[in-house]
Design a protein around this motif. Structure first.
Motif, PDB file in Angstrom:
ATOM      1  N   MET A 170       0.930  -1.218  -0.005  1.00 18.93           N
ATOM      2  CA  MET A 170      -0.034  -0.138  -0.184  1.00 18.93           C
ATOM      3  C   MET A 170       0.955   1.214   0.119  1.00 18.93           C
ATOM      4  SD  MET A 170      -3.249   1.426   0.079  1.00 18.93           S
ATOM      5  CE  MET A 170      -4.215   0.007   0.648  1.00 18.93           C
ATOM      6  N   ARG A 171       2.059   1.242   0.662  1.00 23.36           N
ATOM      7  CA  ARG A 171       2.825   2.401   0.792  1.00 23.36           C
ATOM      8  C   ARG A 171       3.484   2.620  -0.360  1.00 23.36           C
ATOM      9  NH1 ARG A 171       3.404   4.668   5.789  1.00 23.36           N
ATOM     10  NH2 ARG A 171       5.229   5.851   5.142  1.00 23.36           N
ATOM     11  N   ILE A 172       3.889   1.524  -1.126  1.00 16.82           N
ATOM     12  CA  ILE A 172       4.682   1.767  -2.266  1.00 16.82           C
ATOM     13  C   ILE A 172       3.634   2.420  -3.536  1.00 16.82           C
ATOM     14  CG2 ILE A 172       5.500   0.408  -4.412  1.00 16.82           C
ATOM     15  CD1 ILE A 172       6.909  -1.474  -2.312  1.00 16.82           C
ATOM     16  N   LEU A 173       2.451   1.795  -3.515  1.00 19.81           N
ATOM     17  CA  LEU A 173       1.406   2.205  -4.507  1.00 19.81           C
ATOM     18  C   LEU A 173       1.027   3.706  -4.181  1.00 19.81           C
ATOM     19  CD1 LEU A 173      -0.140   1.417  -6.820  1.00 19.81           C
ATOM     20  CD2 LEU A 173      -2.197   0.651  -5.316  1.00 19.81           C
ATOM     21  N   MET A 175       2.862   5.791  -2.735  1.00 23.95           N
ATOM     22  CA  MET A 175       4.105   6.680  -3.169  1.00 23.95           C
ATOM     23  C   MET A 175       4.178   7.011  -4.814  1.00 23.95           C
ATOM     24  SD  MET A 175       7.973   5.818  -2.336  1.00 23.95           S
ATOM     25  CE  MET A 175       9.291   7.250  -2.438  1.00 23.95           C
ATOM     26  N   LEU A 176       3.600   5.821  -5.514  1.00 20.37           N
ATOM     27  CA  LEU A 176       3.904   5.982  -6.806  1.00 20.37           C
ATOM     28  C   LEU A 176       2.504   6.640  -7.679  1.00 20.37           C
ATOM     29  CD1 LEU A 176       4.533   2.298  -7.923  1.00 20.37           C
ATOM     30  CD2 LEU A 176       6.188   4.214  -8.140  1.00 20.37           C
ATOM     31  N   GLU A 188      14.685   6.207  -3.461  1.00 18.13           N
ATOM     32  CA  GLU A 188      13.686   6.902  -2.869  1.00 18.13           C
ATOM     33  C   GLU A 188      12.495   6.161  -2.310  1.00 18.13           C
ATOM     34  OE1 GLU A 188      13.020  10.804  -5.332  1.00 18.13           O
ATOM     35  OE2 GLU A 188      12.538   9.008  -6.571  1.00 18.13           O
ATOM     36  N   ILE A 189      12.170   4.835  -2.581  1.00 21.94           N
ATOM     37  CA  ILE A 189      11.309   3.910  -2.468  1.00 21.94           C
ATOM     38  C   ILE A 189      11.773   3.057  -0.929  1.00 21.94           C
ATOM     39  CG2 ILE A 189      10.188   1.689  -2.821  1.00 21.94           C
ATOM     40  CD1 ILE A 189      10.062   2.460  -5.686  1.00 21.94           C
ATOM     41  N   LEU A 231       3.894   4.656 -12.139  1.00 18.13           N
ATOM     42  CA  LEU A 231       2.493   4.396 -12.218  1.00 18.13           C
ATOM     43  C   LEU A 231       2.060   4.808 -13.530  1.00 18.13           C
ATOM     44  CD1 LEU A 231       0.295   2.826 -10.848  1.00 18.13           C
ATOM     45  CD2 LEU A 231      -0.503   4.942  -9.713  1.00 18.13           C
ATOM     46  N   ALA A 232       1.631   4.168 -14.409  1.00 20.75           N
ATOM     47  CA  ALA A 232       1.344   4.569 -15.817  1.00 20.75           C
ATOM     48  C   ALA A 232      -0.012   4.779 -15.600  1.00 20.75           C
ATOM     49  CB  ALA A 232       1.328   3.315 -16.801  1.00 20.75           C
TER      50      ALA A 232
END
Length: 236
Positions: A170-173, A175-176, A188-189, A231-232
């Protein structure tokens, strides 16, 4: 963050390693309890979850009766306690299977006590922040087909169906999703999601990205070779 009062369960069948690490962590202020058997550890964690949960778990891969991967898989059925997997072999397959089982981080043995302390501090910080994640761009849940991210309720839906993400995913998503289309570097991640950028194996990120792609759609998270991820198109 002070280590005083932080309770750690170390699951390690090598008594020498278990005791030496426990003594070292105790000197740093941690309260350490050790067990040497996978099944025993799982039963203890179930008991503690109902009574007085520990703050973090150090979990060896190779254990009698039930290996660390199996323990972690079952643990994730009733607890989100931070888990750091430990392996003497340091093989990539151990890291992948450990993270796939729900571990938050991975550390190969032998390890430096200061590195272990830093990793523990990092997973504990992430655990404390999980209830109040960094606010991304405002977004409302969408019922139209596509990816929808509600950062306030921490709900992610794909084509109208809610999907389950681990706190790390969730935190990665989130952030993106702050700036869709912008590249976010691995460093950064690591710094924001894992809480460190040193002594790090970037394969930890790659494994989490693979899991996240399987859940939200591989085409939605692009790898920019040599730089990072983006994230596209963003969310609805």
């Amino acid at each position: 963050m002070t280590n005083t009062g932080i309770r750690v369960l170390m699951v390690e069948d090598d008594e020498v390693i278990r005791e030496a690490t426990g003594i070292g962590l105790a000197r740093l202020g941690y309260q350490v309890q050790g067990v040497g058997d996978g099944l025993e550890a799982l039963e203890l964690l179930r008991q503690l979850q109902a009574e007085d949960p520990v703050d973090a778990v150090l979990l060896d891969v190779m254990l009698p009766t039930m290996n660390g991967t199996q323990v972690c898989q079952q643990l994730r059925g009733f607890s989100s306690v931070p888990v750091i997997m430990l392996s003497a072999r340091g093989e990539g397959i151990d890291m992948v299977t450990g993270l796939d089982a729900g571990a938050d981080d991975y550390l190969a043995k032998p390890f430096d006590l200061q590195v272990l302390d830093a990793r523990l501090r990092a997973v504990l910080r992430r655990s404390q922040r999980s209830a109040q994640p960094p606010a991304p761009k405002a977004s409302e849940p969408a019922h139209a087909p596509g990816l929808s991210i509600d950062p306030h309720r921490l709900v992610v839906s794909l084509e109208g169906r809610q999907i389950h993400l681990t706190p790390t995913e969730m935190r990665i998503l989130l952030m993106l999703d702050r700036e869709p289309g912008m590249v976010v570097s691995r460093t950064e991640i690591l710094t924001e999601v894992w809480g460190y950028s040193w002594d790090a194996d970037h394969r930890v990120i790659d494994v989490h990205m693979q899991r996240l792609r399987r859940k939200v759609g591989a085409e939605r998270i692009e790898t920019v070779r040599g730089f990072g991820y983006r994230l596209a198109g963003g969310s609805s």
